[in-house]
Scaffold this motif. Sequence first.
Motif, short mmCIF file in Angstrom:
data_model
loop_
_atom_site.label_atom_id
_atom_site.label_comp_id
_atom_site.label_asym_id
_atom_site.label_seq_id
_atom_site.Cartn_x
_atom_site.Cartn_y
_atom_site.Cartn_z
N PHE A 285 1.05 -1.16 -0.14
CA PHE A 285 0.03 0.00 0.07
C PHE A 285 0.95 1.33 -0.05
O PHE A 285 0.40 2.26 -0.57
CB PHE A 285 -1.09 -0.08 1.11
N ALA A 286 2.09 1.15 0.56
CA ALA A 286 2.81 2.50 0.20
C ALA A 286 3.37 2.65 -1.11
O ALA A 286 3.43 3.81 -1.48
CB ALA A 286 4.17 2.08 1.00
N SER A 287 3.48 1.67 -1.80
CA SER A 287 3.97 1.73 -3.06
C SER A 287 2.59 2.43 -4.05
O SER A 287 2.64 3.14 -5.01
CB SER A 287 4.29 0.49 -3.89
N LEU A 288 1.37 2.07 -3.34
CA LEU A 288 0.09 2.66 -4.30
C LEU A 288 -0.41 3.79 -3.81
O LEU A 288 -1.18 4.29 -4.30
CB LEU A 288 -0.88 1.46 -4.04
N SER A 289 0.24 4.25 -2.59
CA SER A 289 -0.21 5.35 -2.04
C SER A 289 -0.10 6.60 -2.96
O SER A 289 -0.85 7.88 -2.61
CB SER A 289 0.55 5.54 -0.43
N PHE A 290 0.71 6.74 -3.92
CA PHE A 290 0.74 7.87 -4.81
C PHE A 290 -0.17 7.92 -5.88
O PHE A 290 -0.29 8.86 -6.52
CB PHE A 290 2.05 7.77 -5.41
N LEU A 291 -1.02 6.77 -6.03
CA LEU A 291 -2.13 7.01 -7.01
C LEU A 291 -3.05 8.11 -7.17
O LEU A 291 -3.44 8.63 -8.07
CB LEU A 291 -2.76 5.55 -7.16
N PRO A 292 -3.57 8.49 -5.66
CA PRO A 292 -4.33 9.87 -5.85
C PRO A 292 -3.83 10.99 -6.25
O PRO A 292 -4.70 12.06 -6.72
CB PRO A 292 -4.40 9.69 -4.51
#
Length: 395
Positions: A285-292
């Motif tokens: 989820f840290a790697s996906l956290s920039f998607l917003p």
Amino acid sequence: MTATTHAMTRGMVLLFAFCCGAIVANIYYAQPIIGLIAPDIGLTDTMASFIVSLTQIGYALGLFFLVPLADLLENRRLMIITTVVAIASLLGAAFTDQPNVFLLISLLVGFSSVSVQILIPLAAHLAPEESRGRVVGGIMGGLLLGILLARPVSSVVADHLGWRAMFMIAAALMAAISIVLALTVPKRQPDHSASYGQLIGSLWTLLRQQPVLRQRAFYQACMFATFSLFWTAVPLELARNHGLSQSEIAIFALVGAIGAIAAPISGRLADAGHTRVASLLAMLFASLSFLPAFIHPAYSVIGLAVTGVVLDFCVQMNMVLGQRAVYSLDAKSRGRLNALYMTSIFIGGAFGSSVASAVYEHGGWLWIVIVGSAFPLLALVRFLSVSQKTVMATA
């Protein structure tokens, strides 16, 4: 109830948490206000982020050269001495006008703020095995609140009183903390007997002999690189492209403090034996956290806030999970194990903050998204590789 269990009462955990948060905040006060400090002391925009990275490098040096002394010298005295040096460093930062001197003092502020990493292993020594994760998690919650609240507090103080006032206030707080440490923290004289040279030399032996230490240090170094990259660059993005004032940036940073709830949660997960699954989720989820960042521009500030909360939560969770695993390796070497673990983390943090300005200036927020997502993804790939080898070895 044993004497060891009694030593870490709920009140003592709260006291340790408060002291840890107040001390570690020293290395983050400058982060959101480098845009104010740099022009005042004659630093260029590109060099501004070196204020943050040198503070973190100083912290890493203190972790490597000072924290191992917790396995050799009486812990309370060692903490008080480092706190007194922190007071002098913060006052120096408040009154200097020379850019080179300020950078040197930034290094010293980080170097002298490592007493927090003596306090946490001390708590692990005092806590019984069955509740060690909960105790460390509770104290880490205070430490992480210190990290996360340092930014909004610094922004508000700088906005209303000037950036120099922040360092004066921090020095006064450290004076109060030194008194609290002297009056309340129990003494601990380690049994370990060796020269300082032997103590430092043993760090390499521990690093070589403990694969879990190497693995957890690498994972968290990658995670903390992303953490520092984001929180060094996001004030620039908010000020330049969204027109936020220092006080508004402070409110934004305050939202990120929600992530501190991860610490006690992860401590309990570790005590319950869920370290592997929780670590996997934290890195993913840290790697996906920039998607917003890719949502509609009208909601981009909200997207940045979501990134901040999720990223903070994941980074803090992975840190506590790693500490619980590292502290379980060898009780007599806990100070040195902690020194190696935290040194690796802050080397990662220093790298993330040092490249933040350059990455942002050359590619804007898109480049921050790409680089920020890459670090935890690298940790995740390594974690999956180690997990697969472990499964194959036990099959």
